[in-house]
Motif scaffolding. Structure first.
Motif, mmCIF file in Angstrom:
data_model
loop_
_atom_site.group_PDB
_atom_site.id
_atom_site.type_symbol
_atom_site.label_atom_id
_atom_site.label_comp_id
_atom_site.label_asym_id
_atom_site.label_seq_id
_atom_site.Cartn_x
_atom_site.Cartn_y
_atom_site.Cartn_z
ATOM 1 N N THR A 84 38.961 -76.482 13.052
ATOM 2 C CA THR A 84 40.209 -77.242 13.231
ATOM 3 C C THR A 84 40.463 -78.339 12.215
ATOM 4 O O THR A 84 41.552 -78.365 11.511
ATOM 5 C CB THR A 84 40.185 -77.919 14.491
ATOM 6 N N LEU A 85 39.249 -78.781 11.434
ATOM 7 C CA LEU A 85 39.241 -79.791 10.460
ATOM 8 C C LEU A 85 39.850 -79.098 9.036
ATOM 9 O O LEU A 85 40.446 -79.499 8.304
ATOM 10 C CB LEU A 85 38.062 -80.551 10.365
ATOM 11 N N SER A 86 39.173 -77.968 8.936
ATOM 12 C CA SER A 86 39.393 -77.150 7.787
ATOM 13 C C SER A 86 41.145 -76.817 7.531
ATOM 14 O O SER A 86 41.591 -76.813 6.671
ATOM 15 C CB SER A 86 38.559 -75.842 7.635
ATOM 16 N N ILE A 87 41.516 -76.443 8.799
ATOM 17 C CA ILE A 87 42.711 -75.999 9.132
ATOM 18 C C ILE A 87 43.570 -77.173 8.580
ATOM 19 O O ILE A 87 44.814 -76.959 8.181
ATOM 20 C CB ILE A 87 43.036 -75.507 10.427
ATOM 21 N N THR A 88 43.262 -78.490 9.212
ATOM 22 C CA THR A 88 44.014 -79.456 8.880
ATOM 23 C C THR A 88 44.059 -79.713 7.412
ATOM 24 O O THR A 88 45.251 -80.065 6.895
ATOM 25 C CB THR A 88 43.232 -80.813 9.751
ATOM 26 N N ILE A 89 43.100 -79.683 6.527
ATOM 27 C CA ILE A 89 43.143 -79.724 5.071
ATOM 28 C C ILE A 89 44.061 -78.803 4.704
ATOM 29 O O ILE A 89 44.952 -79.165 3.533
ATOM 30 C CB ILE A 89 41.681 -79.698 4.565
ATOM 31 N N GLU B 158 32.594 -87.366 12.127
ATOM 32 C CA GLU B 158 33.276 -87.524 13.486
ATOM 33 C C GLU B 158 33.699 -86.475 14.406
ATOM 34 O O GLU B 158 33.631 -86.856 15.726
ATOM 35 C CB GLU B 158 34.564 -88.112 13.062
ATOM 36 N N VAL B 159 34.101 -85.425 13.844
ATOM 37 C CA VAL B 159 34.520 -84.172 14.623
ATOM 38 C C VAL B 159 33.526 -83.369 15.420
ATOM 39 O O VAL B 159 33.649 -82.826 16.583
ATOM 40 C CB VAL B 159 35.629 -83.441 13.975
ATOM 41 N N GLY B 160 32.390 -83.333 14.889
ATOM 42 C CA GLY B 160 31.277 -82.539 15.306
ATOM 43 C C GLY B 160 31.379 -81.237 15.222
ATOM 44 O O GLY B 160 32.419 -80.751 14.590
ATOM 45 N N HIS B 161 30.265 -80.477 15.273
ATOM 46 C CA HIS B 161 30.382 -79.018 14.834
ATOM 47 C C HIS B 161 31.130 -78.208 15.370
ATOM 48 O O HIS B 161 31.719 -77.188 14.641
ATOM 49 C CB HIS B 161 28.912 -78.391 14.991
ATOM 50 N N GLU B 162 31.500 -78.129 16.502
ATOM 51 C CA GLU B 162 32.532 -77.302 17.304
ATOM 52 C C GLU B 162 33.860 -77.654 16.632
ATOM 53 O O GLU B 162 34.710 -76.617 16.987
ATOM 54 C CB GLU B 162 32.488 -77.738 18.648
#
Length: 259
Positions: free
Chosen positions: A71-76, A63-67
């Motif tokens: 940010t997604l990793s930081i969310t986890i 859903e978020v795309g490569h860019e």
């Protein structure tokens, strides 16, 4: 069915089935319950990890795309820290065995405050579960189904532990079941609020999924796995690994089959 209907159905089923399953188990002899808990905890560990790494995180990445991977990793990572802090504040308390600190406190003080605290923590937990289930359904119906199933597999052993604390705090069996049923409706409330809120903020869905994955990973690694290490003999280790693999495989198969 509409997404809204799916969310209502599975948040109710997820909350009620876990309470029903736990309450039925409580009527079994204590020796059988003691024997069953390690099996269910091992299976739940595998199921939660499978949903996180096979379902939630891949969907969030898509859903978020490569860019936005960073940010997604930081969310986890932030989610893991959040749930650690939340558990530290005793707002979220899981207990799957009879000799944990919560039970020791109950035996020492013999009043209902520990039981009341468990109900508050369980309600918060159920509310968050409802939000996570709704987020999964808003992303994909199939992901919602396997997420709800994983929540239920984890909830049953947790509810058994909660029931034990309530009974030891002086609650009758009927009151313990009644209050846990009431607490389970927090799952529905969380699901409904998430549906109406997240529907207008679809760009946040991947991050809610990542947060959900952090929740499941934290529960599995910080809460469930340490209880499995209480049994250190070879036979127990093999049994736990096989049940974890079964939980991982079943959720993975369901995810593929439903798709």
């Amino acid at each position: 069915m509409t997404v809204f209907t799916w969310i209502i159905l599975f948040t109710i089923l997820g909350g009620m089935l876990s309470v029903l399953g736990a309450s039925l188990v409580l009527f079994l002899p204590k020796k059988i319950i003691t024997r069953m808990l390690p099996f269910s905890v091992s299976f739940a560990t595998g199921a939660l990890l499978s949903v996180s790494f096979v379902g939630l995180i891949p969907h969030a990445l898509e859903e978020v795309g490569h860019e936005n991977f960073h940010t997604l990793s930081i969310t986890i990572l932030g989610g893991l820290m959040f749930f650690f802090a939340l558990e530290k504040m005793v707002l979220w308390r899981h207990c799957h065995h009879d000799d944990c600190e919560t039970h020791v406190d109950v035996h020492a003080h013999g009043h209902q405050s520990a039981g009341s605290l468990i109900l508050v923590g369980d309600s918060v937990h159920n509310f968050v579960d409802g939000v996570l289930i709704a987020a999964a359904f808003l992303t994909d119906i199939h992901l919602g189904v396997v997420t709800a199933l994983a929540v239920t597999t984890h909830e049953i052993p947790q509810e058994i532990g909660d029931f034990a604390i309530l009974l030891q705090s002086g609650f009758t069996r009927k009151k313990a079941i009644l209050y846990n049923v009431i607490s389970s409706f927090a799952t529905l409330i969380g699901g409904l609020l998430a549906y109406f809120w997240l529907a207008d903020f679809e760009h946040l869905l991947p991050y809610v999924l990542a947060f959900a994955a952090a929740s499941f990973i934290y529960i599995a690694v910080a809460d469930l796995i340490p209880t499995l290490h209480k049994r250190i003999n070879l036979a127990a280790g093999v049994e736990q690994i096989l049940l974890m693999l079964f939980g991982i495989g079943l959720i993975g198969w369901l995810h593929s089959f439903i798709h």
